[in-house]
Scaffold this active site. Structure first.
Site, PDB file in Angstrom:
ATOM      1  N   ALA A  13      13.204  -0.171   0.529  1.00 19.89           N
ATOM      2  CA  ALA A  13      14.560  -0.664   0.251  1.00 19.89           C
ATOM      3  C   ALA A  13      14.947  -0.455  -1.210  1.00 19.89           C
ATOM      4  O   ALA A  13      16.031  -0.858  -1.632  1.00 19.89           O
ATOM      5  CB  ALA A  13      14.655  -2.143   0.607  1.00 19.89           C
ATOM      6  N   GLY A  42       4.800   4.930  -7.530  1.00 20.56           N
ATOM      7  CA  GLY A  42       4.983   3.658  -8.254  1.00 20.56           C
ATOM      8  C   GLY A  42       4.134   3.636  -9.520  1.00 20.56           C
ATOM      9  O   GLY A  42       2.957   3.995  -9.495  1.00 20.56           O
ATOM     10  N   ASP A  91       8.127  15.373 -13.873  1.00 27.02           N
ATOM     11  CA  ASP A  91       7.972  15.855 -15.250  1.00 27.02           C
ATOM     12  C   ASP A  91       7.992  17.383 -15.271  1.00 27.02           C
ATOM     13  O   ASP A  91       8.607  17.995 -16.143  1.00 27.02           O
ATOM     14  CB  ASP A  91       6.657  15.332 -15.832  1.00 27.02           C
ATOM     15  CG  ASP A  91       6.543  13.826 -15.684  1.00 27.02           C
ATOM     16  OD1 ASP A  91       7.374  13.122 -16.268  1.00 27.02           O
ATOM     17  OD2 ASP A  91       5.646  13.357 -14.956  1.00 27.02           O
ATOM     18  N   ARG A 145      11.517  18.573 -14.694  1.00 29.63           N
ATOM     19  CA  ARG A 145      12.330  18.359 -15.904  1.00 29.63           C
ATOM     20  C   ARG A 145      12.029  19.455 -16.925  1.00 29.63           C
ATOM     21  O   ARG A 145      12.944  19.991 -17.570  1.00 29.63           O
ATOM     22  CB  ARG A 145      11.978  16.999 -16.516  1.00 29.63           C
ATOM     23  CG  ARG A 145      12.546  15.827 -15.749  1.00 29.63           C
ATOM     24  CD  ARG A 145      11.914  14.517 -16.221  1.00 29.63           C
ATOM     25  NE  ARG A 145      12.603  13.373 -15.667  1.00 29.63           N
ATOM     26  CZ  ARG A 145      12.123  12.123 -15.718  1.00 29.63           C
ATOM     27  NH1 ARG A 145      10.953  11.879 -16.289  1.00 29.63           N
ATOM     28  NH2 ARG A 145      12.811  11.122 -15.209  1.00 29.63           N
ATOM     29  N   HIS A 202       1.146  10.478 -16.142  1.00 31.44           N
ATOM     30  CA  HIS A 202       2.602  10.390 -16.033  1.00 31.44           C
ATOM     31  C   HIS A 202       3.054   9.271 -16.971  1.00 31.44           C
ATOM     32  O   HIS A 202       3.204   8.120 -16.579  1.00 31.44           O
ATOM     33  CB  HIS A 202       3.035  10.095 -14.594  1.00 31.44           C
ATOM     34  CG  HIS A 202       4.477   9.696 -14.512  1.00 31.44           C
ATOM     35  ND1 HIS A 202       5.505  10.574 -14.745  1.00 31.44           N
ATOM     36  CD2 HIS A 202       5.058   8.508 -14.259  1.00 31.44           C
ATOM     37  CE1 HIS A 202       6.653   9.936 -14.634  1.00 31.44           C
ATOM     38  NE2 HIS A 202       6.416   8.677 -14.341  1.00 31.44           N
TER      39      HIS A 202
HETATM   40  P1  NAX Z   1      13.134  -0.317  -7.216  1.00 30.02           P
HETATM   41  O1  NAX Z   1      12.852  -1.568  -7.992  1.00 30.02           O
HETATM   42  O2  NAX Z   1      14.534   0.078  -6.935  1.00 30.02           O
HETATM   43  O3  NAX Z   1      12.395  -0.404  -5.803  1.00 30.02           O
HETATM   44  C1  NAX Z   1      11.058  -0.772  -5.664  1.00 30.02           C
HETATM   45  C2  NAX Z   1      10.911  -1.387  -4.300  1.00 30.02           C
HETATM   46  O4  NAX Z   1       9.529  -1.659  -4.095  1.00 30.02           O
HETATM   47  C3  NAX Z   1      11.663  -2.714  -4.150  1.00 30.02           C
HETATM   48  O5  NAX Z   1      12.523  -2.638  -3.019  1.00 30.02           O
HETATM   49  C4  NAX Z   1      10.539  -3.733  -3.956  1.00 30.02           C
HETATM   50  O6  NAX Z   1      10.919  -4.783  -3.051  1.00 30.02           O
HETATM   51  C5  NAX Z   1       9.443  -2.851  -3.377  1.00 30.02           C
HETATM   52  N1  NAX Z   1       8.097  -3.410  -3.532  1.00 30.02           N
HETATM   53  C6  NAX Z   1       7.586  -4.158  -4.550  1.00 30.02           C
HETATM   54  N2  NAX Z   1       6.326  -4.516  -4.276  1.00 30.02           N
HETATM   55  C7  NAX Z   1       6.020  -3.963  -3.073  1.00 30.02           C
HETATM   56  C8  NAX Z   1       4.870  -3.997  -2.249  1.00 30.02           C
HETATM   57  N3  NAX Z   1       3.781  -4.681  -2.616  1.00 30.02           N
HETATM   58  N4  NAX Z   1       4.910  -3.325  -1.084  1.00 30.02           N
HETATM   59  C9  NAX Z   1       6.012  -2.673  -0.693  1.00 30.02           C
HETATM   60  N5  NAX Z   1       7.151  -2.614  -1.413  1.00 30.02           N
HETATM   61  C10 NAX Z   1       7.143  -3.255  -2.598  1.00 30.02           C
HETATM   62  O7  NAX Z   1      12.320   0.846  -7.967  1.00 30.02           O
HETATM   63  P2  NAX Z   1      12.483   2.430  -7.770  1.00 30.02           P
HETATM   64  O8  NAX Z   1      13.531   2.904  -8.714  1.00 30.02           O
HETATM   65  O9  NAX Z   1      12.593   2.768  -6.342  1.00 30.02           O
HETATM   66  O10 NAX Z   1      11.073   2.910  -8.375  1.00 30.02           O
HETATM   67  C11 NAX Z   1       9.867   2.668  -7.682  1.00 30.02           C
HETATM   68  C12 NAX Z   1       8.675   3.005  -8.561  1.00 30.02           C
HETATM   69  O11 NAX Z   1       8.693   4.383  -8.918  1.00 30.02           O
HETATM   70  C13 NAX Z   1       8.642   2.230  -9.894  1.00 30.02           C
HETATM   71  O12 NAX Z   1       7.317   1.800 -10.128  1.00 30.02           O
HETATM   72  C14 NAX Z   1       9.016   3.296 -10.910  1.00 30.02           C
HETATM   73  O13 NAX Z   1       8.514   3.009 -12.188  1.00 30.02           O
HETATM   74  C15 NAX Z   1       8.374   4.523 -10.299  1.00 30.02           C
HETATM   75  N6  NAX Z   1       8.824   5.830 -10.783  1.00 30.02           N
HETATM   76  C16 NAX Z   1       7.905   6.819 -10.839  1.00 30.02           C
HETATM   77  C17 NAX Z   1       8.226   8.097 -11.254  1.00 30.02           C
HETATM   78  C18 NAX Z   1       7.194   9.173 -11.317  1.00 30.02           C
HETATM   79  O14 NAX Z   1       7.542  10.282 -11.756  1.00 30.02           O
HETATM   80  N7  NAX Z   1       5.948   8.980 -10.898  1.00 30.02           N
HETATM   81  C19 NAX Z   1       9.610   8.416 -11.696  1.00 30.02           C
HETATM   82  C20 NAX Z   1      10.633   7.458 -11.178  1.00 30.02           C
HETATM   83  C21 NAX Z   1      10.206   6.013 -11.190  1.00 30.02           C
HETATM   84  O15 NAX Z   1      10.301   5.532 -12.511  1.00 30.02           O
END
Ligand code: NAX
Length: 325
Positions: free
Chosen positions: A13, A130, A159, A162, A187
């Site tokens: 979500a 994540g 990355d 980009r 990362h």
């Molecule tokens: P959001 O905060 O919009 O969405 C995260 C979702 O995860 C929320 O809906 C939350 O309810 C859910 N969640 C939390 N704990 C959970 C669990 N234990 N089990 C299942 N769902 C859970 O974040 P979003 O923008 O979607 O980013 C998600 C993750 O991607 C973050 O950690 C972010 O830092 C990371 N990213 C990683 C990137 C990469 O290149 N590796 C780049 C983009 C992003 O920054």
């Protein structure tokens, strides 16, 4: 009729989930002949929101989408899953140190690693998005000791993408002209975008572009692009992150041929990186989750220094959560 692939997505979500799920259902990852069943995981407070996402997926009437399931229990969401996108985790809040984020999110990947081992399909293949994604991947992998380590990967493709776009823009060419643009390490802001080994139109990028720009603004831009997006958009990268996750998993599924891509994967001692550290290497994918780490790429003193810095950071991150593995 091809059997549907079971594709699990955590954080369904969230922002990345909202973009990613529709790309997967449209066939952008596994191809136009491969049906999928989406299995979404969220936390209890987000169950209503994920129900809404499921309704929208239904409303799109995707021909390849053969099922939509959701749960707040990883043992349900990962049941028989072939492909797993670990996206869900808590974002970094204002003033939070990286080590606090690691402590906050690490435990999520203990439970999810155990659930992957307990219920996922025997061919399961995992991408961790994540953050901090390398270390979260390492935690999940260590909590699933019966699953081969190489099935656990983390995403540095955003990355890479980009960096490819920055080089193409600077050289005034299309992104398809840029090759072998590898991201090494974590990362994070210590990652090493290796412009030395990248080519533009078949010639070394360093012979076409100003080296001072490559060593300075180019690397800084890639390392800090996430923060720039937050500053401009008021929210972190989401659609580009989902797109990179699709690229990573599509290449792992279909193979890359001779092309090299950046994937954070467990080291097998390559380049002196300790075994099982989740480090971004140059990889060639052989399909259905198979890949090899490309050895023998050379670094000058500048590259060796950057490589050592990002490896040191990963070692430090692991020490913060050593009790979780
Ligand atoms: P959001 O905060 O919009 O969405 C995260 C979702 O995860 C929320 O809906 C939350 O309810 C859910 N969640 C939390 N704990 C959970 C669990 N234990 N089990 C299942 N769902 C859970 O974040 P979003 O923008 O979607 O980013 C998600 C993750 O991607 C973050 O950690 C972010 O830092 C990371 N990213 C990683 C990137 C990469 O290149 N590796 C780049 C983009 C992003 O920054």
């Amino acid at each position: 009729m091809t059997q549907p692939l079971r594709v699990a997505v955590t954080g369904a979500a969230g922002n990345i989930g909202y973009s990613l799920l529709f790309r997967l259902a449209a066939g952008d990852c596994y191809g136009p002949d491969q049906p999928i069943i989406l299995q979404m995981l969220e936390i209890p407070p987000a169950m209503k929101a994920v129900e809404g996402v499921a309704m929208e997926l239904d409303d799109a009437a995707f021909p390849l989408l053969h099922g939509i399931e959701f749960s707040d229990d990883p043992n349900v969401a990962f049941k028989d899953a072939n492909q797993i996108f670990l996206v869900g985790s808590k974002p970094r809040s204002k003033g939070m140190e990286r080590s606090d984020l690691i402590r906050e999110n690490g435990p999520i990947f203990v439970g999810q690693g155990k659930a992957i081992q307990a219920v996922a399909a025997s061919d399961v293949f995992v991408i961790t998005v994540g953050n901090p994604c390398n270390t979260n991947c390492w935690i999940a992998m260590n909590n699933a000791p019966d699953v081969p380590n190489e099935r656990f990967t983390a995403m540095t493709r955003l990355d890479e993408n980009r960096a490819v776009a920055q080089l193409a823009n600077k050289a005034g060419v299309q992104t398809t002209e840029v090759a072998d643009m590898i991201i090494w390490g974590n990362h994070s802001a210590t990652q090493f975008p290796d412009y030395k080994n990248a080519t533009i139109g078949g010639t070394p990028a360093a012979s076409r572009l100003d080296e001072a720009w490559l060593q300075g603004d180019f690397i800084k831009t890639i390392q800090q692009r996430g923060a720039q997006i937050i500053e401009a958009r008021g929210a972190s990268s989401a659609a580009s992150a989902a797109s990179a996750a699709v690229d990573h998993m599509r290449d792992a599924w279909h193979g890359t041929g001779d092309r090299m891509v950046s994937m954070a994967v467990p080291s097998r001692g390559n380049y002196g990186v300790p075994e099982n550290t989740i480090f971004s290497f140059a990889c060639r994918c052989t399909g259905r989750g198979g890949y090899e780490i490309v050895d023998g790429i050379e670094f000058d003193a500048f590259g060796r220094d950057k490589f050592a810095t990002t490896l040191a950071e990963l070692t430090e991150e692991a020490s913060v959560v050593s009790d979780l593995v």
